[in-house]
Design a protein around this motif. Structure first.
Motif, PDB file in Angstrom:
ATOM      1  N   ILE A  94      -2.215   7.660  -5.319  1.00  0.00           N
ATOM      2  CA  ILE A  94      -1.428   8.144  -4.203  1.00  0.00           C
ATOM      3  C   ILE A  94      -1.532   9.512  -3.874  1.00  0.00           C
ATOM      4  O   ILE A  94      -1.890  10.412  -4.873  1.00  0.00           O
ATOM      5  N   GLN A 151       7.875  13.080   2.735  1.00  0.00           N
ATOM      6  CA  GLN A 151       8.415  12.255   3.868  1.00  0.00           C
ATOM      7  C   GLN A 151       8.985  13.258   4.721  1.00  0.00           C
ATOM      8  O   GLN A 151       9.912  13.702   4.563  1.00  0.00           O
ATOM      9  N   SER A 169       2.322  13.670   0.520  1.00  0.00           N
ATOM     10  CA  SER A 169       2.276  14.494   1.565  1.00  0.00           C
ATOM     11  C   SER A 169       3.635  14.766   2.033  1.00  0.00           C
ATOM     12  O   SER A 169       3.809  15.632   2.986  1.00  0.00           O
ATOM     13  N   ASP A 173       6.697   1.813  -5.226  1.00  0.00           N
ATOM     14  CA  ASP A 173       5.350   2.112  -4.610  1.00  0.00           C
ATOM     15  C   ASP A 173       4.362   2.616  -5.582  1.00  0.00           C
ATOM     16  O   ASP A 173       3.161   2.746  -5.441  1.00  0.00           O
ATOM     17  N   HIS A 228       0.874  -1.115  -0.092  1.00  0.00           N
ATOM     18  CA  HIS A 228      -0.034  -0.052   0.047  1.00  0.00           C
ATOM     19  C   HIS A 228       0.840   1.215  -0.091  1.00  0.00           C
ATOM     20  O   HIS A 228       2.017   1.196   0.708  1.00  0.00           O
ATOM     21  N   TRP A 229       0.694   2.227  -0.998  1.00  0.00           N
ATOM     22  CA  TRP A 229       1.532   3.325  -1.142  1.00  0.00           C
ATOM     23  C   TRP A 229       1.582   4.111   0.438  1.00  0.00           C
ATOM     24  O   TRP A 229       2.632   4.669   0.599  1.00  0.00           O
ATOM     25  N   GLN A 230       0.805   4.242   1.127  1.00  0.00           N
ATOM     26  CA  GLN A 230       0.743   4.767   2.576  1.00  0.00           C
ATOM     27  C   GLN A 230       1.668   4.140   3.372  1.00  0.00           C
ATOM     28  O   GLN A 230       2.323   5.067   4.127  1.00  0.00           O
ATOM     29  N   GLY A 255      -1.985  -1.671  -2.575  1.00  0.00           N
ATOM     30  CA  GLY A 255      -3.101  -1.360  -1.465  1.00  0.00           C
ATOM     31  C   GLY A 255      -4.353  -1.842  -1.663  1.00  0.00           C
ATOM     32  O   GLY A 255      -5.017  -1.925  -2.881  1.00  0.00           O
TER      33      GLY A 255
END
Length: 332
Positions: free
Chosen positions: A207, A212, A210, A151, A133-135, A166
């Motif tokens: 996606i 990293q 936000s 990702d 999952h990309w999160q 995901g």
């Protein structure tokens, strides 16, 4: 016949992954029976205890067998797990030597979504491409630096090890496996029966970027904030390095190490994330959005947008704009 073992982990596991895999593979057996052919998948659930109660207390599954009773299998399915990952890994550690021994004996292994953490903990994914999952991609990348996190991918296939992106993208991996084992016709029919988008290979459109920021490099954190606050402006790497008192070469190295992006990649992703949000509102056309996020070259904007999201700006707007905007576009 291919013997399939669906693992039932301890803790909070994905019942959807477990039931969905069982359902779709069972459908293949039913389709084969209707064609006068023998079943292909011999499916069983296996766990560390009987029954297996989710940590949430909502569901209880009887795995049927303990892994100690499964001496030989052909395909292992690892469902997604949830909760504190350190605790999840500790609770499920008895699975790892069994997975390794089965793989060495010829079994293939597929992890679904965050189940990639369980597979990676075994060490089998070292040097292999991995999707999850990309999160959770950045957390995975830090925890398992020897694995190659991709990702943006829906699924990976490396030496009998499969991983999926995901949530419900696990169905794409199941269809992929059906095609690999039973051919294109079976895969298409399964995709149509379960309304799965066959051959989808990217989770990029989903996606949310936000940035990293779970690191402790103050200069990089300040640079990230500056980029995000001034994404409309033309900002260069030299400007940022000078502004935060770091040599360019050192700044680029530290930025990449902290964020897993180069400075230019980070600036591009911030701009494209702003463009995505504007296109989702549907109030402006693509050219207006392009200028708002600091691009003046249509070709460059389209190229970067597609590289990041997997879709052109127009395709993205058509996919995510409000219903009234879509209706207006269709009527033109």
């Amino acid at each position: 016949m291919k013997h399939v073992t669906i693992l039932v982990p301890k803790g909070h596991f994905s019942l959807v992954n477990i039931e969905g895999t069982h359902h779709i593979f069972s459908w293949v057996n039913e389709w084969l029976a209707q064609s006068g052919r023998p079943p292909y998948f011999d499916i069983q659930l296996a766990g560390l205890s009987q029954p297996a109660l989710q940590s949430t207390g909502i569901y209880e599954i009887n795995p049927g067998r303990l892994i100690s009773e499964v001496h030989k299998t052909d395909l292992i399915i690892i469902p997604a797990v949830h909760g504190d990952i350190d605790q999840v890994l500790e609770d499920n550690r008895p699975f790892f030597p069994w997975i390794i021994s089965q793989y060495k004996a010829g079994a293939e292994v597929a992890s679904l979504c965050i189940g990639a953490f369980l597979l990676a903990e075994s060490g089998l994914l070292d040097g292999k491409k991995v999707a999850t999952h990309w999160q959770f991609a950045n957390d995975f990348r830090k925890r398992y630096p020897k694995a190659i996190m991709v990702d943006d991918k829906i699924l990976t296939d490396s030496d009998g090890l499969y991983t999926s992106g995901g949530a419900f993208s696990f169905t794409s991996l199941l269809v992929y496996l059906i095609e690999k084992f039973q051919g294109r016709e079976a895969a298409i029919l399964a995709a149509k029966s379960f309304m799965i988008d066959i051959d989808r290979n990217s989770q990029s459109p989903f996606i949310l970027f936000s940035g990293q920021k779970e690191h402790h490099d103050d200069a990089v954190l300040n640079a990230q904030k500056y980029i995000e606050d001034n994404f409309q402006d033309k900002v260069t790497v030299d400007d940022l390095a000078s502004r935060f008192g770091v040599g360019r070469r050192s700044f680029e190295r530290r930025f990449k190490q902290a964020t897993s992006n180069t400075v230019v990649e980070y600036m591009q992703r911030v701009k494209i994330e702003a463009a995505k949000k504007a296109l989702e509102k549907g109030r402006k056309n693509v050219s207006e959005v392009m200028y708002d996020v600091g691009y003046s070259d249509t070709k460059a904007f389209r190229s970067v947008f597609k590289k990041v999201t997997g879709l052109s700006p127009v395709q993205y707007r058509n996919k995510y704009a409000p219903q009234e905007v879509k209706k207006a576009l269709l009527s033109n």
